[in-house]
Design a protein around this motif. Structure first.
Motif, PDB file in Angstrom:
ATOM      1  N   PHE A   1       3.871   0.398  36.453  1.00  9.16           N
ATOM      2  CA  PHE A   1       5.125  -0.282  36.855  1.00  9.16           C
ATOM      3  C   PHE A   1       4.803  -0.337  38.575  1.00  9.16           C
ATOM      4  CE2 PHE A   1       9.274  -0.619  39.004  1.00  9.16           C
ATOM      5  CZ  PHE A   1       9.740  -1.920  38.367  1.00  9.16           C
ATOM      6  N   ASN A   2       4.718   0.781  39.241  1.00  8.26           N
ATOM      7  CA  ASN A   2       4.603   0.661  40.751  1.00  8.26           C
ATOM      8  C   ASN A   2       3.418   0.159  41.110  1.00  8.26           C
ATOM      9  OD1 ASN A   2       6.684   2.134  41.160  1.00  8.26           O
ATOM     10  ND2 ASN A   2       5.951   4.106  41.211  1.00  8.26           N
ATOM     11  N   GLN A   3       2.292  -0.038  40.354  1.00  8.82           N
ATOM     12  CA  GLN A   3       1.109  -0.842  40.802  1.00  8.82           C
ATOM     13  C   GLN A   3       1.443  -2.462  40.709  1.00  8.82           C
ATOM     14  OE1 GLN A   3      -2.241   0.317  38.667  1.00  8.82           O
ATOM     15  NE2 GLN A   3      -1.769   2.333  37.957  1.00  8.82           N
ATOM     16  N   VAL A   4       2.017  -2.817  39.717  1.00 10.03           N
ATOM     17  CA  VAL A   4       2.266  -4.180  39.548  1.00 10.03           C
ATOM     18  C   VAL A   4       3.359  -4.518  40.691  1.00 10.03           C
ATOM     19  CG1 VAL A   4       3.474  -5.826  38.226  1.00 10.03           C
ATOM     20  CG2 VAL A   4       1.914  -4.343  37.237  1.00 10.03           C
ATOM     21  N   ARG A   5       4.136  -3.689  40.867  1.00 12.55           N
ATOM     22  CA  ARG A   5       5.317  -4.074  42.063  1.00 12.55           C
ATOM     23  C   ARG A   5       4.522  -3.936  43.201  1.00 12.55           C
ATOM     24  NH1 ARG A   5       9.914   0.241  44.024  1.00 12.55           N
ATOM     25  NH2 ARG A   5      10.744  -0.896  45.772  1.00 12.55           N
ATOM     26  N   GLY A   6       3.702  -3.013  43.721  1.00 15.94           N
ATOM     27  CA  GLY A   6       2.845  -3.249  44.929  1.00 15.94           C
ATOM     28  C   GLY A   6       2.169  -4.381  45.218  1.00 15.94           C
ATOM     29  N   THR A   7       1.989  -5.175  44.161  1.00 17.22           N
ATOM     30  CA  THR A   7       0.992  -6.530  44.391  1.00 17.22           C
ATOM     31  C   THR A   7       1.901  -7.755  44.433  1.00 17.22           C
ATOM     32  OG1 THR A   7       0.967  -7.032  41.956  1.00 17.22           O
ATOM     33  CG2 THR A   7      -0.672  -5.498  43.000  1.00 17.22           C
ATOM     34  N   MET A   8       3.152  -7.577  44.328  1.00 14.82           N
ATOM     35  CA  MET A   8       4.116  -8.610  44.083  1.00 14.82           C
ATOM     36  C   MET A   8       4.131  -9.662  45.608  1.00 14.82           C
ATOM     37  SD  MET A   8       5.289  -9.399  41.089  1.00 14.82           S
ATOM     38  CE  MET A   8       3.529  -9.171  40.535  1.00 14.82           C
ATOM     39  N   LEU A   9       4.438  -9.065  46.529  1.00 12.85           N
ATOM     40  CA  LEU A   9       4.303  -9.611  47.727  1.00 12.85           C
ATOM     41  C   LEU A   9       3.058 -10.558  48.137  1.00 12.85           C
ATOM     42  CD1 LEU A   9       6.494  -7.748  50.268  1.00 12.85           C
ATOM     43  CD2 LEU A   9       7.103  -9.612  49.064  1.00 12.85           C
ATOM     44  N   ALA A  10       1.963  -9.896  47.701  1.00 17.84           N
ATOM     45  CA  ALA A  10       0.752 -10.453  47.845  1.00 17.84           C
ATOM     46  C   ALA A  10       0.494 -11.838  47.034  1.00 17.84           C
ATOM     47  CB  ALA A  10      -0.506  -9.524  47.449  1.00 17.84           C
ATOM     48  N   THR A  11       1.170 -11.782  45.765  1.00 16.86           N
ATOM     49  CA  THR A  11       1.286 -13.139  44.946  1.00 16.86           C
ATOM     50  C   THR A  11       2.191 -13.818  45.398  1.00 16.86           C
ATOM     51  OG1 THR A  11       2.828 -11.877  43.531  1.00 16.86           O
ATOM     52  CG2 THR A  11       0.202 -11.492  43.111  1.00 16.86           C
ATOM     53  N   VAL A  12       3.128 -13.389  45.915  1.00 19.17           N
ATOM     54  CA  VAL A  12       4.171 -14.493  46.554  1.00 19.17           C
ATOM     55  C   VAL A  12       3.380 -15.078  47.892  1.00 19.17           C
ATOM     56  CG1 VAL A  12       6.360 -14.811  47.846  1.00 19.17           C
ATOM     57  CG2 VAL A  12       6.130 -13.144  46.018  1.00 19.17           C
TER      58      VAL A  12
ATOM     59  N   ALA B   1      -0.006  -8.255  36.708  1.00 20.17           N
ATOM     60  CA  ALA B   1       0.691  -8.807  37.804  1.00 20.17           C
ATOM     61  C   ALA B   1       0.318 -10.369  37.873  1.00 20.17           C
ATOM     62  CB  ALA B   1      -0.136  -8.020  39.294  1.00 20.17           C
ATOM     63  N   TRP B   2      -0.808 -10.664  37.672  1.00 20.84           N
ATOM     64  CA  TRP B   2      -1.271 -12.155  37.755  1.00 20.84           C
ATOM     65  C   TRP B   2      -0.189 -12.770  36.390  1.00 20.84           C
ATOM     66  CZ3 TRP B   2      -2.170 -14.596  41.796  1.00 20.84           C
ATOM     67  CH2 TRP B   2      -3.128 -14.041  42.657  1.00 20.84           C
TER      68      TRP B   2
END
Length: 486
Positions: A208-219, A58-59
């Motif tokens: 994939f779902n794990q990474v997707r779930g973090t995306m808004l937090a990284t934004v 994710a990072w």
């Protein structure tokens, strides 16, 4: 010189001098904008979605994607130095007045909602020792947060230069506890705990779902990478805008990733996922004891107040410049003799006040506001990245000097693809809620057009209006039917 550069006050007949910001101050504003509430909530947000492997991916995705966006803002600052207010100005130049208006409003609304998360987190932090404040959504916490909102309004009203100088000092002060957290976490790091957290818990689903779930937090934590561009009209040298953007991004990326990863070596991810926000305080408490929680909590309050200052400045600036360019009603284009856009600042504080009250009726005020902040910012980012692609493909049509390079095209395309993926990752819920905010904002656009005696909408703009209204209606129906919830 653009209209925004005149700085004409509503109480003066001349043009007061505009505060000029150095590279160091601009970089501090970028860092100050990004290092706020988000970094202190990262351990829990990530542990709720993924383990170490997913976090690393994710990072990597977020770092590369946001770096492309940082390069986009750097390129646009150089290629179109005539454009002020960054995100809003690029959207308008690339895709017309109405989408430019949407970009300005969305970016502004994102900042206002984001500011509410700061006060919620401050009250939740203090609530650990003062139960009456709860998780930042009790009546007392809302009253105290409201007092803070208007205290900052009075501070910024005194002058942009003074506020920017305070932000520079606060930026240095708030980086220290975050760096100390990383160092202490490394000292108490347990390799066996880290290894157990590698693949993620059963609730995390596919990688994939794990990474997707973090995306808004990284934004959310990277919002502010465009800070120097938004405030570009105050820069001493135009080239400093792009430099500050990249320097600021690189400065905080390693810190954000480190805070997340080292936390997996302190506690099992299931325990991290259940920590009270700010979860960074809970992680350090597990490592060193109660003083660690207190240390992080104090650092959080300083950090969040600094980020709130920077974001309020940027939000008001976007409304001010949009009004100067006749895309917002004229009253928002007024400024004081100290170069402070007072009406825009008042409207910014007022919307934050309204959203703050609404949080009392939300099941999870902090996380909802955080995700909505991210979702509202995606349309402005997507339009800015798209404009960079247009410039790279046809520089002569976009009024830029010189030939484009292959690097500019690749960067623009990658930034566009990344932002489009973020919209997908946000999910239908936040897209629909964003439309609920976007569609009614058109009344401001109509008011501005009527003030100028212009045609309200072109044919293409009517199509965009229809899509936004349809999205808003669908969003209201979804909320009423319980398909989505706040």
């Amino acid at each position: 010189m653009s209209n925004a550069d005149t700085g004409k006050g509503d109480v003066t007949t001349g043009s007061p001098p505009t505060a000029k910001l150095t590279l160091v101050t601009l970089t501090a504003m970028v860092v100050g904008s990004m290092v706020g509430a988000g970094v202190f909530s990262l351990p829990r947000r990530f542990a709720q979605e993924t383990g170490v492997a997913g976090a690393l991916i994710a990072w990597a995705v977020a770092g590369c994607g946001m770096l492309m966006l940082a390069f986009v803002f750097q390129t646009l600052a150089v290629r179109r130095p005539d454009l002020d207010a960054g995100v809003y100005a690029y959207a308008k130049a690339g895709f017309g007045d109405y989408l430019g208006f949407f970009s300005a409003f969305g970016y502004w609304a994102s900042a206002c909602v984001g500011n509410v998360t700061y006060w919620v987190l401050i009250m939740s932090t203090i609530g650990a020792i003062a139960p009456a404040l709860g998780d930042g959504d009790t009546a007392l916490s809302i009253i105290l947060s409201s007092a803070g909102l208007w205290a900052f309004f009075l501070l910024i009203r005194r002058g942009v230069k003074e506020a920017a100088a305070i932000n520079r000092i606060v930026t240095v002060a708030k980086i220290v506890p975050i760096v100390v957290f990383v160092i202490l976490a490394l000292f108490y790091f347990d390799p066996s705990v880290f290894a157990d957290n590698w693949g993620g818990a059963d609730y995390a689903g596919s990688l994939f779902n794990q990474v997707r779930g973090t995306m808004l937090a990284t934004v959310f934590v990277f919002l502010g990478v465009e800070g120097a561009s938004v405030y570009s009209r105050h820069a001493k040298r135009r080239e400093d805008v792009g430099r500050a953007t990249v320097l600021g991004f690189l400065s905080v990326f390693a810190v954000f990733a480190s805070v997340t990863i080292v936390s997996y070596g302190i506690l099992p991810m299931g325990e991290i996922a259940e920590l009270r926000q700010p979860s960074m305080a809970g992680v350090l408490e597990a490592a060193v004891g109660t003083w660690g929680q207190v240390f992080v909590s104090v650092g959080l309050i300083v950090s969040v107040l600094g980020a709130y200052l920077a974001w309020t400045l940027m939000a008001a600036e976007v409304l001010f410049v949009a009004a100067k360019d006749e895309d917002m009603p004229r009253f928002l284009g007024r400024s004081s003799g100290d170069d402070v856009p007072v009406p825009a600042l008042l409207m910014t504080t007022s919307l934050s006040q309204v959203v703050l009250v609404v949080t009392a009726f939300s099941d999870d005020a902090f996380n909802f506001a955080l995700d909505l902040t991210s979702a509202l910012s995606l349309i402005p980012f997507l339009l800015a990245a798209g404009f960079a692609v247009k410039i790279a493909l046809r520089p002569e049509r976009e009024k830029v000097a010189g030939d484009s390079t292959r690097r500019e095209l690749v960067v623009g395309v990658l930034a566009t693809v990344y932002t489009a993926f973020l919209l997908y990752a946000a999910g239908l819920k936040f897209v629909l809620v964003s439309f609920i905010l976007y569609a009614p904002a058109t009344f401001l656009f109509v008011k501005a057009r009527r003030e100028q005696g212009r045609r309200l909408f072109s044919g293409r703009e009517l199509v965009i209006l229809a899509v936004s209204v349809a999205g808003a209606v669908l969003g209201v129906v979804a909320l009423a039917a319980g398909w989505i919830s706040l």
